[in-house]
Design a protein around this motif. Structure first.
Motif, PDB file in Angstrom:
ATOM      1  N   ASP A 212       3.987  -8.679   3.087  1.00  0.00           N
ATOM      2  CA  ASP A 212       4.919  -8.314   4.162  1.00  0.00           C
ATOM      3  C   ASP A 212       4.226  -8.375   5.517  1.00  0.00           C
ATOM      4  N   ILE A 213       3.039  -7.789   5.595  1.00  0.00           N
ATOM      5  CA  ILE A 213       2.281  -7.811   6.849  1.00  0.00           C
ATOM      6  C   ILE A 213       1.904  -9.253   7.185  1.00  0.00           C
TER       7      ILE A 213
ATOM      8  N   VAL B   9      -0.059  -2.610  10.778  1.00  0.00           N
ATOM      9  CA  VAL B   9      -0.258  -1.528   9.816  1.00  0.00           C
ATOM     10  C   VAL B   9       0.002  -0.170  10.467  1.00  0.00           C
TER      11      VAL B   9
ATOM     12  N   ARG C 277      -0.620   2.655   3.244  1.00  0.00           N
ATOM     13  CA  ARG C 277       0.767   2.208   3.346  1.00  0.00           C
ATOM     14  C   ARG C 277       0.910   0.706   3.121  1.00  0.00           C
ATOM     15  N   VAL C 278      -0.174   0.042   2.748  1.00  0.00           N
ATOM     16  CA  VAL C 278      -0.154  -1.399   2.478  1.00  0.00           C
ATOM     17  C   VAL C 278      -0.749  -1.627   1.095  1.00  0.00           C
ATOM     18  N   THR C 279       0.055  -2.160   0.184  1.00  0.00           N
ATOM     19  CA  THR C 279      -0.363  -2.367  -1.204  1.00  0.00           C
ATOM     20  C   THR C 279      -0.150  -3.821  -1.599  1.00  0.00           C
TER      21      THR C 279
ATOM     22  N   VAL D  26       3.686   1.004  10.364  1.00  0.00           N
ATOM     23  CA  VAL D  26       4.386   1.352   9.123  1.00  0.00           C
ATOM     24  C   VAL D  26       4.605   2.863   9.135  1.00  0.00           C
TER      25      VAL D  26
ATOM     26  N   VAL E  23       4.466  -1.081   2.667  1.00  0.00           N
ATOM     27  CA  VAL E  23       4.711  -2.524   2.708  1.00  0.00           C
ATOM     28  C   VAL E  23       3.640  -3.202   1.861  1.00  0.00           C
ATOM     29  N   SER E  24       3.850  -4.456   1.578  1.00  0.00           N
ATOM     30  CA  SER E  24       2.839  -5.207   0.829  1.00  0.00           C
ATOM     31  C   SER E  24       1.951  -5.987   1.795  1.00  0.00           C
ATOM     32  N   TYR E  25       0.817  -6.436   1.284  1.00  0.00           N
ATOM     33  CA  TYR E  25      -0.047  -7.321   2.075  1.00  0.00           C
ATOM     34  C   TYR E  25       0.761  -8.538   2.522  1.00  0.00           C
TER      35      TYR E  25
ATOM     36  N   TRP F 221      -4.029   2.647   5.989  1.00  0.00           N
ATOM     37  CA  TRP F 221      -4.234   1.580   5.002  1.00  0.00           C
ATOM     38  C   TRP F 221      -3.485   1.838   3.699  1.00  0.00           C
TER      39      TRP F 221
ATOM     40  N   ARG G  49       9.929   0.737   0.619  1.00  0.00           N
ATOM     41  CA  ARG G  49       9.490  -0.327   1.538  1.00  0.00           C
ATOM     42  C   ARG G  49      10.060  -0.068   2.924  1.00  0.00           C
TER      43      ARG G  49
END
Length: 110
Positions: free
Chosen positions: A27-28, A14, A54-56, A17, A23-25, A52, A93
């Motif tokens: 993706d991580i 995270v 940056r993560v959806t 990023v 990014v998505s959950y 955080w 993304r």
């Protein structure tokens, strides 16, 4: 029992990023080799010190309790936002191949 090395691996991903990217959950999760719900759980418990917002989820959404703060951060970073208040994940993304390469270097000490 919490796997501290796994938590650290997720948080490091995270942290990498870039600003203005999201990014998505999932993706991580794909980078780390776990499930997306695990990413969300780690961010909920230990993610306050990393970007955080940056993560959806896959739709560019976050829980309602985080959305106002996230929107302000997205706007500050130039992340495009839909009329529904979600980020436009497809338009911003992060480069996942580069992210994974950087992540692998960053976890060499774990």
């Amino acid at each position: 029992m919490v796997d501290e090395s796994l938590v650290e691996k997720i948080l490091r991903a995270v942290e990498l990023v870039p600003a203005g990217r999201v990014v998505s959950y999932g993706d991580i999760a794909s980078i780390v080799g776990i499930g997306p719900r695990h990413v969300g759980n780690v961010l909920a418990r230990w993610g306050h010190g990393v970007p955080w917002w940056r993560v959806t989820n896959s739709k560019g959404e976050l829980p309602p309790s985080l959305l106002a703060d996230a929107r302000a951060r997205w706007q500050a970073e130039g992340v495009p936002i839909t009329s529904f208040g979600r980020c436009r994940l497809d338009d911003c993304r992060a480069d996942l191949l580069s992210l994974e390469r950087e992540w692998r270097r960053s976890i060499a000490d774990i």
